[in-house]
Write an enzyme that holds these catalytic residues in place. Structure first.
Site, PDB file in Angstrom:
ATOM      1  N   SER A 240      28.433 -17.514  12.625  1.00 10.75           N
ATOM      2  CA  SER A 240      29.561 -17.712  13.547  1.00 10.75           C
ATOM      3  C   SER A 240      30.499 -18.806  13.043  1.00 10.75           C
ATOM      4  O   SER A 240      31.725 -18.621  13.012  1.00 10.75           O
ATOM      5  CB  SER A 240      29.068 -18.009  14.964  1.00 10.75           C
ATOM      6  OG  SER A 240      28.123 -19.042  14.976  1.00 10.75           O
ATOM      7  N   HIS A 270      21.408 -13.334  14.766  1.00 10.74           N
ATOM      8  CA  HIS A 270      22.082 -14.605  15.085  1.00 10.74           C
ATOM      9  C   HIS A 270      22.018 -14.791  16.606  1.00 10.74           C
ATOM     10  O   HIS A 270      20.917 -14.786  17.171  1.00 10.74           O
ATOM     11  CB  HIS A 270      23.510 -14.535  14.525  1.00 10.74           C
ATOM     12  CG  HIS A 270      24.258 -15.831  14.478  1.00 10.74           C
ATOM     13  ND1 HIS A 270      23.664 -17.055  14.658  1.00 10.74           N
ATOM     14  CD2 HIS A 270      25.583 -16.099  14.264  1.00 10.74           C
ATOM     15  CE1 HIS A 270      24.581 -18.008  14.567  1.00 10.74           C
ATOM     16  NE2 HIS A 270      25.753 -17.458  14.331  1.00 10.74           N
ATOM     17  N   HIS A 317      14.162 -19.290  10.649  1.00 12.01           N
ATOM     18  CA  HIS A 317      15.522 -19.821  10.492  1.00 12.01           C
ATOM     19  C   HIS A 317      15.877 -19.854   9.008  1.00 12.01           C
ATOM     20  O   HIS A 317      15.007 -20.056   8.168  1.00 12.01           O
ATOM     21  CB  HIS A 317      15.636 -21.241  11.075  1.00 12.01           C
ATOM     22  CG  HIS A 317      17.049 -21.616  11.384  1.00 12.01           C
ATOM     23  ND1 HIS A 317      17.878 -22.177  10.445  1.00 12.01           N
ATOM     24  CD2 HIS A 317      17.795 -21.471  12.508  1.00 12.01           C
ATOM     25  CE1 HIS A 317      19.065 -22.384  10.989  1.00 12.01           C
ATOM     26  NE2 HIS A 317      19.039 -21.956  12.237  1.00 12.01           N
ATOM     27  N   ARG A 326      16.568 -28.128  19.196  1.00 14.87           N
ATOM     28  CA  ARG A 326      17.246 -27.496  20.340  1.00 14.87           C
ATOM     29  C   ARG A 326      16.228 -26.703  21.174  1.00 14.87           C
ATOM     30  O   ARG A 326      16.387 -26.544  22.371  1.00 14.87           O
ATOM     31  CB  ARG A 326      18.363 -26.559  19.834  1.00 14.87           C
ATOM     32  CG  ARG A 326      19.405 -27.298  18.999  1.00 14.87           C
ATOM     33  CD  ARG A 326      20.373 -26.343  18.331  1.00 14.87           C
ATOM     34  NE  ARG A 326      19.703 -25.395  17.449  1.00 14.87           N
ATOM     35  CZ  ARG A 326      20.285 -24.370  16.852  1.00 14.87           C
ATOM     36  NH1 ARG A 326      21.575 -24.141  17.045  1.00 14.87           N
ATOM     37  NH2 ARG A 326      19.608 -23.561  16.059  1.00 14.87           N
ATOM     38  N   ASP A 372      16.795 -19.955  20.290  1.00 13.04           N
ATOM     39  CA  ASP A 372      16.894 -18.733  21.085  1.00 13.04           C
ATOM     40  C   ASP A 372      15.578 -18.374  21.784  1.00 13.04           C
ATOM     41  O   ASP A 372      15.581 -17.595  22.738  1.00 13.04           O
ATOM     42  CB  ASP A 372      17.348 -17.568  20.193  1.00 13.04           C
ATOM     43  CG  ASP A 372      18.768 -17.766  19.705  1.00 13.04           C
ATOM     44  OD1 ASP A 372      19.630 -18.116  20.533  1.00 13.04           O
ATOM     45  OD2 ASP A 372      19.013 -17.608  18.505  1.00 13.04           O
TER      46      ASP A 372
END
Ligand code: HAX
Length: 434
Positions: A240, A270, A317, A326, A372
């Protein structure tokens, strides 16, 4: 007190000579080499982009302007009675590199408020979408529709000095970011609430207003702030961020660049992974008849997915080699606010069983969870159960970081991006096969 734009102007003027010096005096210094595996394999790890807004260390995770995420959450000013900081303050930090004071944040909150009204034609475009359209497709198109508002495009057409590109880009960025929560919540209302739209409240900050328009009570305002902040930036090479930078390098305006990056974010490898995690978990839940699976049963579900040639969404990742901070921040939030949530128990069980299985399978370079893996379970807990929508939430957050990057790209006059391709035969020659 200088406004955000004036402060940014000072920072840009200070920074420009550093970039110029590197280019003029050290332009031939070698930064990296590139292997055939990297050329074929999506340029993994090739150091070929520059950004000062965030840096991703494979073992430590992301830092925004040098601050770890826990530092960002501790230092940024917070709305009264909230545990999470103002999203507007994060934007100020990403742009200037400085933690803003309470007064400075309050000015930025005002700037966003002034620019939040969405033109009527955007609603009409959203309304015209056929049902069953994915919200990311609607979101990307709604953003693109706003292209006609671009100050940058108008200034460029009228003739503008390169050194001033960043100023109209800054105006475009704020105008767009201020509208995204309302555009997103309108898409939500259209798709999942029979079109029942709630108008934006000009007295609220971005997080508070988004919760209000989503019709979710406290602490959803803090959930929104947390979400937008941790999703905002992850240095420049992810799809992105790179798409936003690439498209904007042609001097497309920010509406075109952000719309393009939203389409990159919409892929399952993604940003769509957050939706895929929930879809995967719902599949397990259905098979278990809502019982929490035992560790052995969960292991079997994971192996079944791997053996059928699919990835475990939310794990692995391209850069990180440890648990994503995160992920950890969201896990801490769950442990504090919703430890008994049944879906969280599934997610936590996965944290226990997936990494050893991925290690045993021996393919994924990083067996640990990424952000995610946790995002959807929080949204689900607070009543946003339409998991198709989760990547739109990611898109609001990611737009903040990419917009900050694009403003700086323009300020430092980064040129059109144009790497060189080779043919397979050329690679074979380089390899000495032919
Ligand atoms: N489950 C199963 N296999 C996995 C895996 C996972 N979670 N992660 C990696 N692998 C596999 C890859 O598919 C690849 O297999 P092949 O050799 O057969 O092609 C192999 O392990 C090596 O891949 P890698 O080098 O470790 O990882 P990549 O840099 O190629 O890809 C991905 C990184 C994030 C795309 C990958 O880990 C993945 O597909 N994860 C699941 C999807 C996901 O969670 N995506 C979100 C990532 C975070 C993000 O960007 N959010 O927006």
């Amino acid at each position: 007190m200088a406004s955000l734009k004036e402060k940014l102007r000072e920072k840009i003027e200070e920074h420009r000579p550093r970039t110029q010096r590197l280019l003029k005096e050290y332009g031939d210094v070698v930064v990296d080499k590139i292997t055939i595996a990297q050329v074929i394999g999506g340029m993994r790890g090739v150091k070929s982009l520059v950004t000062d807004i965030s840096y991703l260390d494979p073992n430590e995770g992301i830092r925004y302007r040098g601050y770890t995420l826990p530092e960002v959450f501790e230092k940024l000013p917070k709305p009264k009675g909230s545990e999470m900081p103002f999203v507007e303050g994060l934007f100020s930090l990403l742009l200037t590199g400085e933690i803003p004071s309470e007064n400075e944040v309050s000015d930025v909150v005002d700037e966003f408020r002034k620019r939040r009204i969405v033109p009527r034609y955007v609603y009409e475009v959203i309304d015209a979408y056929p049902c069953c359209s994915h919200p990311m497709a609607i979101f990307a198109n709604a953003i693109l529709t706003l292209h006609r508002e671009s100050f940058f495009a108008k200034k460029y057409a009228a003739g503008i000095n390169k050194l001033d590109y960043w100023e109209s880009t800054y105006e475009d960025a704020l105008n767009l970011l201020a509208k995204l929560p309302e555009i997103a919540s309108y898409i939500y209302a259209k798709l999942y609430r029979d079109g029942k739209r709630i108008q934006s409240d000009p007295n609220l900050d971005i997080g508070g207003d988004f919760a209000h328009m989503m019709m979710k009570p406290k602490p959803y305002d803090d959930v929104a702030r947390l979400h937008f902040i941790i999703h905002s930036d992850h240095e420049s090479g992810n799809v992105s961020a790179h798409t936003g930078h690439l498209v904007s390098s042609t001097l497309s305006d920010i509406y075109q660049a952000i719309s393009a990056m939203i389409n990159g974010l919409a892929g399952p490898l993604h940003g769509l992974a957050n939706q895929e995690v929930l879809r995967w978990l719902q599949g397990v839940k259905e098979k278990m008849g809502d019982e929490i699976p035992s560790e052995n049963e969960m292991k079997q579900f994971v192996w079944d997915t791997l053996n059928s040639g699919q990835v475990i969404p939310g794990y692995g990742h391209a850069v990180l080699r440890k648990t994503d901070p995160r992920y950890s921040i969201q896990r801490d939030f769950c442990l504090k606010n919703m430890p008994e949530d049944p879906l969280f128990k599934y997610v936590d069980l996965l944290y226990k069983v997936v990494p050893p299985i991925l290690k045993k399978q021996g393919k994924a370079k990083n067996p640990w969870p990424n952000l995610d893996a946790q995002t959807g379970v929080i949204q689900w807990h607070y009543g946003v159960t339409e998991y198709d929508f989760y990547t739109v939430l990611f898109g609001i957050g990611r737009s903040i970081g990419i917009a900050a990057n694009i403003i700086w790209d323009r300020a430092l006059l980064y040129p059109l991006e144009r790497p060189k391709s080779v043919t397979t035969e050329m690679l074979e020659k380089i390899a000495g096969i032919k």
